[in-house]
Design a protein around this motif. Structure first.
Motif, PDB file in Angstrom:
ATOM      1  N   PHE A 175      45.715  33.445  56.689  1.00 25.52           N
ATOM      2  CA  PHE A 175      47.077  32.961  56.934  1.00 25.52           C
ATOM      3  C   PHE A 175      48.121  34.059  56.745  1.00 25.52           C
ATOM      4  CE2 PHE A 175      47.369  32.801  52.355  1.00 25.52           C
ATOM      5  CZ  PHE A 175      48.733  32.888  52.079  1.00 25.52           C
ATOM      6  N   SER A 176      47.836  35.055  55.905  1.00 27.38           N
ATOM      7  CA  SER A 176      48.799  36.118  55.625  1.00 27.38           C
ATOM      8  C   SER A 176      48.795  37.226  56.672  1.00 27.38           C
ATOM      9  CB  SER A 176      48.507  36.734  54.254  1.00 27.38           C
ATOM     10  OG  SER A 176      47.230  37.362  54.249  1.00 27.38           O
ATOM     11  N   HIS A 177      47.828  37.168  57.593  1.00 27.50           N
ATOM     12  CA  HIS A 177      47.699  38.243  58.583  1.00 27.50           C
ATOM     13  C   HIS A 177      47.128  37.640  59.876  1.00 27.50           C
ATOM     14  CE1 HIS A 177      47.756  42.535  59.446  1.00 27.50           C
ATOM     15  NE2 HIS A 177      46.531  42.468  59.952  1.00 27.50           N
ATOM     16  N   LYS A 178      47.888  36.729  60.455  1.00 21.55           N
ATOM     17  CA  LYS A 178      47.391  35.969  61.596  1.00 21.55           C
ATOM     18  C   LYS A 178      47.276  36.803  62.868  1.00 21.55           C
ATOM     19  CE  LYS A 178      49.182  31.525  59.984  1.00 21.55           C
ATOM     20  NZ  LYS A 178      50.103  30.386  60.292  1.00 21.55           N
ATOM     21  N   GLU A 192      46.324  43.907  49.421  1.00 20.61           N
ATOM     22  CA  GLU A 192      47.679  43.450  49.714  1.00 20.61           C
ATOM     23  C   GLU A 192      48.117  42.334  48.774  1.00 20.61           C
ATOM     24  OE1 GLU A 192      49.876  44.426  52.045  1.00 20.61           O
ATOM     25  OE2 GLU A 192      48.637  45.950  53.020  1.00 20.61           O
ATOM     26  N   ALA A 193      47.178  41.585  48.227  1.00 20.47           N
ATOM     27  CA  ALA A 193      47.522  40.436  47.388  1.00 20.47           C
ATOM     28  C   ALA A 193      47.839  40.837  45.956  1.00 20.47           C
ATOM     29  CB  ALA A 193      46.396  39.407  47.414  1.00 20.47           C
ATOM     30  N   CYS A 194      46.938  41.593  45.313  1.00 14.89           N
ATOM     31  CA  CYS A 194      47.133  41.956  43.906  1.00 14.89           C
ATOM     32  C   CYS A 194      47.641  43.382  43.741  1.00 14.89           C
ATOM     33  CB  CYS A 194      45.837  41.775  43.128  1.00 14.89           C
ATOM     34  SG  CYS A 194      44.479  42.844  43.674  1.00 14.89           S
ATOM     35  N   VAL A 195      47.674  44.174  44.807  1.00 11.32           N
ATOM     36  CA  VAL A 195      48.126  45.570  44.814  1.00 11.32           C
ATOM     37  C   VAL A 195      47.334  46.406  43.817  1.00 11.32           C
ATOM     38  CG1 VAL A 195      50.194  46.983  45.075  1.00 11.32           C
ATOM     39  CG2 VAL A 195      50.422  44.531  45.152  1.00 11.32           C
ATOM     40  N   LEU A 196      46.072  46.099  43.650  1.00 12.70           N
ATOM     41  CA  LEU A 196      45.180  46.883  42.805  1.00 12.70           C
ATOM     42  C   LEU A 196      44.153  47.593  43.677  1.00 12.70           C
ATOM     43  CD1 LEU A 196      44.552  44.409  39.838  1.00 12.70           C
ATOM     44  CD2 LEU A 196      46.007  46.441  39.835  1.00 12.70           C
ATOM     45  N   PRO A 197      43.626  48.725  43.224  1.00 11.61           N
ATOM     46  CA  PRO A 197      42.632  49.440  44.025  1.00 11.61           C
ATOM     47  C   PRO A 197      41.393  48.598  44.300  1.00 11.61           C
ATOM     48  CG  PRO A 197      43.474  50.828  42.247  1.00 11.61           C
ATOM     49  CD  PRO A 197      43.978  49.443  41.988  1.00 11.61           C
ATOM     50  N   ILE A 198      40.747  48.870  45.411  1.00 13.32           N
ATOM     51  CA  ILE A 198      39.551  48.125  45.784  1.00 13.32           C
ATOM     52  C   ILE A 198      38.345  48.583  44.965  1.00 13.32           C
ATOM     53  CG2 ILE A 198      37.930  47.666  47.667  1.00 13.32           C
ATOM     54  CD1 ILE A 198      40.540  46.228  48.030  1.00 13.32           C
ATOM     55  N   SER A 209      38.879  43.753  55.513  1.00 10.52           N
ATOM     56  CA  SER A 209      39.797  44.747  56.064  1.00 10.52           C
ATOM     57  C   SER A 209      40.107  44.403  57.515  1.00 10.52           C
ATOM     58  CB  SER A 209      39.193  46.148  55.982  1.00 10.52           C
ATOM     59  OG  SER A 209      37.978  46.217  56.714  1.00 10.52           O
ATOM     60  N   CYS A 210      41.329  44.693  57.905  1.00 10.97           N
ATOM     61  CA  CYS A 210      41.760  44.392  59.270  1.00 10.97           C
ATOM     62  C   CYS A 210      41.047  45.302  60.267  1.00 10.97           C
ATOM     63  CB  CYS A 210      43.277  44.555  59.386  1.00 10.97           C
ATOM     64  SG  CYS A 210      43.923  44.198  61.032  1.00 10.97           S
ATOM     65  N   VAL A 211      40.680  44.728  61.396  1.00 13.87           N
ATOM     66  CA  VAL A 211      39.961  45.508  62.406  1.00 13.87           C
ATOM     67  C   VAL A 211      40.904  46.405  63.204  1.00 13.87           C
ATOM     68  CG1 VAL A 211      38.109  43.818  62.622  1.00 13.87           C
ATOM     69  CG2 VAL A 211      40.156  43.589  64.057  1.00 13.87           C
ATOM     70  N   GLN A 212      42.233  46.214  63.046  1.00 14.33           N
ATOM     71  CA  GLN A 212      43.173  47.003  63.843  1.00 14.33           C
ATOM     72  C   GLN A 212      44.207  47.768  63.025  1.00 14.33           C
ATOM     73  OE1 GLN A 212      44.785  45.170  67.409  1.00 14.33           O
ATOM     74  NE2 GLN A 212      43.291  43.497  67.257  1.00 14.33           N
ATOM     75  N   CYS A 213      44.402  47.412  61.746  1.00 17.01           N
ATOM     76  CA  CYS A 213      45.408  48.108  60.934  1.00 17.01           C
ATOM     77  C   CYS A 213      44.888  48.286  59.515  1.00 17.01           C
ATOM     78  CB  CYS A 213      46.747  47.359  60.957  1.00 17.01           C
ATOM     79  SG  CYS A 213      46.689  45.724  60.192  1.00 17.01           S
ATOM     80  N   ASN A 214      45.767  48.646  58.588  1.00 18.48           N
ATOM     81  CA  ASN A 214      45.347  48.988  57.225  1.00 18.48           C
ATOM     82  C   ASN A 214      45.427  47.822  56.251  1.00 18.48           C
ATOM     83  OD1 ASN A 214      44.902  51.699  57.935  1.00 18.48           O
ATOM     84  ND2 ASN A 214      47.082  52.176  57.676  1.00 18.48           N
ATOM     85  N   PHE A 215      45.553  46.609  56.744  1.00 23.37           N
ATOM     86  CA  PHE A 215      45.656  45.433  55.879  1.00 23.37           C
ATOM     87  C   PHE A 215      44.308  45.139  55.232  1.00 23.37           C
ATOM     88  CE2 PHE A 215      45.795  40.980  54.788  1.00 23.37           C
ATOM     89  CZ  PHE A 215      47.109  40.762  54.383  1.00 23.37           C
ATOM     90  N   ILE A 216      44.296  45.008  53.879  1.00 23.19           N
ATOM     91  CA  ILE A 216      43.044  44.831  53.132  1.00 23.19           C
ATOM     92  C   ILE A 216      43.247  43.780  52.033  1.00 23.19           C
ATOM     93  CG2 ILE A 216      41.437  45.956  51.528  1.00 23.19           C
ATOM     94  CD1 ILE A 216      41.789  48.508  53.108  1.00 23.19           C
ATOM     95  N   LEU A 217      42.240  42.937  51.829  1.00 24.27           N
ATOM     96  CA  LEU A 217      42.255  41.934  50.769  1.00 24.27           C
ATOM     97  C   LEU A 217      40.927  41.956  50.023  1.00 24.27           C
ATOM     98  CD1 LEU A 217      43.751  38.737  52.494  1.00 24.27           C
ATOM     99  CD2 LEU A 217      44.901  40.200  50.828  1.00 24.27           C
ATOM    100  N   HIS A 218      40.987  41.904  48.685  1.00 24.19           N
ATOM    101  CA  HIS A 218      39.772  41.628  47.931  1.00 24.19           C
ATOM    102  C   HIS A 218      39.181  40.299  48.409  1.00 24.19           C
ATOM    103  CE1 HIS A 218      41.310  44.354  44.588  1.00 24.19           C
ATOM    104  NE2 HIS A 218      40.061  44.751  44.747  1.00 24.19           N
ATOM    105  N   LYS A 219      37.894  40.154  48.355  1.00 24.00           N
ATOM    106  CA  LYS A 219      37.264  38.890  48.749  1.00 24.00           C
ATOM    107  C   LYS A 219      37.768  37.743  47.880  1.00 24.00           C
ATOM    108  CE  LYS A 219      32.802  36.554  49.054  1.00 24.00           C
ATOM    109  NZ  LYS A 219      31.340  36.642  48.793  1.00 24.00           N
ATOM    110  N   ILE A 223      52.508  32.618  48.567  1.00 26.63           N
ATOM    111  CA  ILE A 223      53.290  33.272  49.619  1.00 26.63           C
ATOM    112  C   ILE A 223      52.913  34.738  49.681  1.00 26.63           C
ATOM    113  CG2 ILE A 223      55.235  31.664  49.413  1.00 26.63           C
ATOM    114  CD1 ILE A 223      56.731  33.858  47.868  1.00 26.63           C
ATOM    115  N   CYS A 224      53.185  35.369  50.813  1.00 25.42           N
ATOM    116  CA  CYS A 224      52.841  36.781  51.008  1.00 25.42           C
ATOM    117  C   CYS A 224      53.828  37.680  50.268  1.00 25.42           C
ATOM    118  CB  CYS A 224      52.850  37.125  52.490  1.00 25.42           C
ATOM    119  SG  CYS A 224      51.692  36.133  53.453  1.00 25.42           S
ATOM    120  N   GLY A 225      53.382  38.893  49.975  1.00 32.55           N
ATOM    121  CA  GLY A 225      54.209  39.824  49.216  1.00 32.55           C
ATOM    122  C   GLY A 225      55.060  40.688  50.105  1.00 32.55           C
ATOM    123  N   ASP A 226      56.140  40.127  50.612  1.00 32.52           N
ATOM    124  CA  ASP A 226      57.007  40.899  51.501  1.00 32.52           C
ATOM    125  C   ASP A 226      58.204  41.503  50.787  1.00 32.52           C
ATOM    126  OD1 ASP A 226      58.119  38.482  50.961  1.00 32.52           O
ATOM    127  OD2 ASP A 226      58.779  38.044  52.999  1.00 32.52           O
TER     128      ASP A 226
END
Length: 416
Positions: free
Chosen positions: A114-117, A137-143, A150-160, A181-184
């Motif tokens: 939902f945060s990266h439709k 992107e959610a917790c802003v902590l290293p993976i 990870s997004c197939v087209q950009c740098n958007f990444i989320l822990h599982k 809500i997303c961290g904008d």
């Protein structure tokens, strides 16, 4: 319950109830449990423990219980506390539909979150080491080596684990339901009191907590203590991590051990460019002997508080030196805050800018770049940030204040 001399009673069956209890709601939601609770006049025979105060519940006096979780009960007085119950009677009100799924499954490796439709996210197995250079992107902590999407087209990444967070939840810190809500933008977490650019749970009015704190439950197991720690308020306890007192903490029922919220979520392992290895949070009392010095700021470490250490290099660091004040900002991303354009920048041995306010070159992991049209201004800490225009204090006013204090102290010294 003692103290009510005018109860209502039934002469036929000897039923008795206080005036203050007769209006107790029948069906409620509490922030300590995900299901609705119903008021029971009597519980079944057995040993019952209140899930709020952790004291015994007398089955013959009844309590609030859950029809889905048979062992969950809570004292009537505990259930209607203002910090537990949202003051809504739910009798006759249909139950809300279940939680909305945070993502749609496209195939076994792809999801639409939902945060990266706009793009699909691809699953990456646990064990792929990123070296901490990419952040969730959610917790802003290293993976590091955790499983992530990870997004197939950009740098958007989320822990599982973050990708699976519920869109709505009840949390023990607030009596109203919270929405993810997303961290904008940069926001202050009411629970751990840190500033973060990641995802938040909010009621859109009074409360906002980051996902790191939202994942805590009312009872936790922490590696620093063998007992279960329960979240309590209105009880003064000194924190085992920072050695400071407070009235909100995770504490042990059997001893005086307690942890502040912000200390309970300190990362167990982390990286800093000052050391090539992962460094570990040290709270083992057996290791606290002799003197320790922080290799970053070169000041002594108080061994009554927790610190980070590298077992391979035998070096130690203050937690504040390792984490800094801006480690929860997404590095390199420009955001607008109070009419300022701000960008967190990661430091390195070759990039250690001088702070505009305190004029030091601190080896904190991140500095804040205030993108001033005239020149780049770097800030090393929140303390320095509040002394800028961003903190509603002009630099000129700060200079005047410093000069005033200098003149005043000189005058006092000369007249002693």
């Amino acid at each position: 319950m003692a103290g009510d001399r005018s109860p209502y009673s039934c002469q036929q069956c000897y039923f008795m109830i206080h005036q203050s209890c007769i209006d107790l709601p029948e069906i409620i939601n509490v922030n300590r449990h995900e299901h609705r609770l119903s008021r029971r006049l009597h519980l079944s025979l057995g040993s019952w423990v209140c899930r709020f105060c952790h004291k015994n519940v007398d089955w013959s006096y009844g309590a609030y219980s859950c029809s889905i979780c048979p062992n969950y009960v809570i004292h009537s007085k505990c259930a209607i506390r203002s910090d537990v119950w949202d003051k809504l009677e739910l009798k006759g009100i249909p139950e809300e539909p279940g939680d909305i799924e945070p993502f749609k499954v496209i195939d076994e490796n792809l999801i639409c979150h939902f945060s990266h439709k706009e793009h699909y996210l691809q699953f990456n197995e646990e064990g792929i080491i990123s070296g901490g250079s990419i952040r969730c992107e959610a917790c802003v902590l290293p993976i590091y080596s955790q499983a992530f999407y990870s997004c197939v087209q950009c740098n958007f990444i989320l822990h599982k684990t973050r990708a699976n967070l519920s869109r709505k939840k009840r949390h023990f810190f607030h009596n109203k339901p919270l929405t993810l809500i997303c961290g904008d933008k940069i926001e202050h977490c009411e629970m751990c009191e840190t500033y973060s650019q990641g995802f938040k749970y909010t009621d859109f009015k009074y409360c906002s907590i980051d996902v790191k704190c939202a994942m805590l439950s009312e009872s936790i197991i922490h590696e620093s203590h063998p007992c279960t720690l329960y979240y309590i308020t209105n009880t003064y306890i000194k924190c085992a991590s920072c050695n400071e007192g407070g009235c909100r903490s995770f504490s042990c029922d059997d001893c005086s051990f307690g942890l502040h919220e912000r200390c309970a979520v300190l990362p167990k392992t982390i990286q800093h460019w000052y050391d090539e290895h992962l460094i570990f949070l040290c709270y083992n009392k057996n290791k606290r002997g002799g003197e320790y010095w922080c290799d970053i700021c070169e000041e002594q470490i108080d061994t009554m508080i927790w610190f980070y250490t590298c077992d391979s290099c035998c070096v130690t660091f203050h937690t504040e030196c390792v984490l800094g004040d801006f480690s929860r900002f997404m590095p390199g991303r420009i955001v607008t805050h109070r009419n300022w354009r701000i960008k967190a920048m990661q430091t390195s041995p070759g990039f250690l800018p001088r702070c505009y306010i305190c004029h030091t070159q601190r080896a904190v992991p991140f500095v804040l770049n205030l993108c001033n049209p005239q020149n780049n201004v770097f800030i090393c800490s929140l303390e320095c940030l509040v002394r800028t225009r961003l903190g509603r204090t002009s630099f000129r006013e700060v200079v005047y204040f410093i000069l005033y204090r200098f003149v005043l102290n000189s005058y006092l010294r000369n007249n002693e």
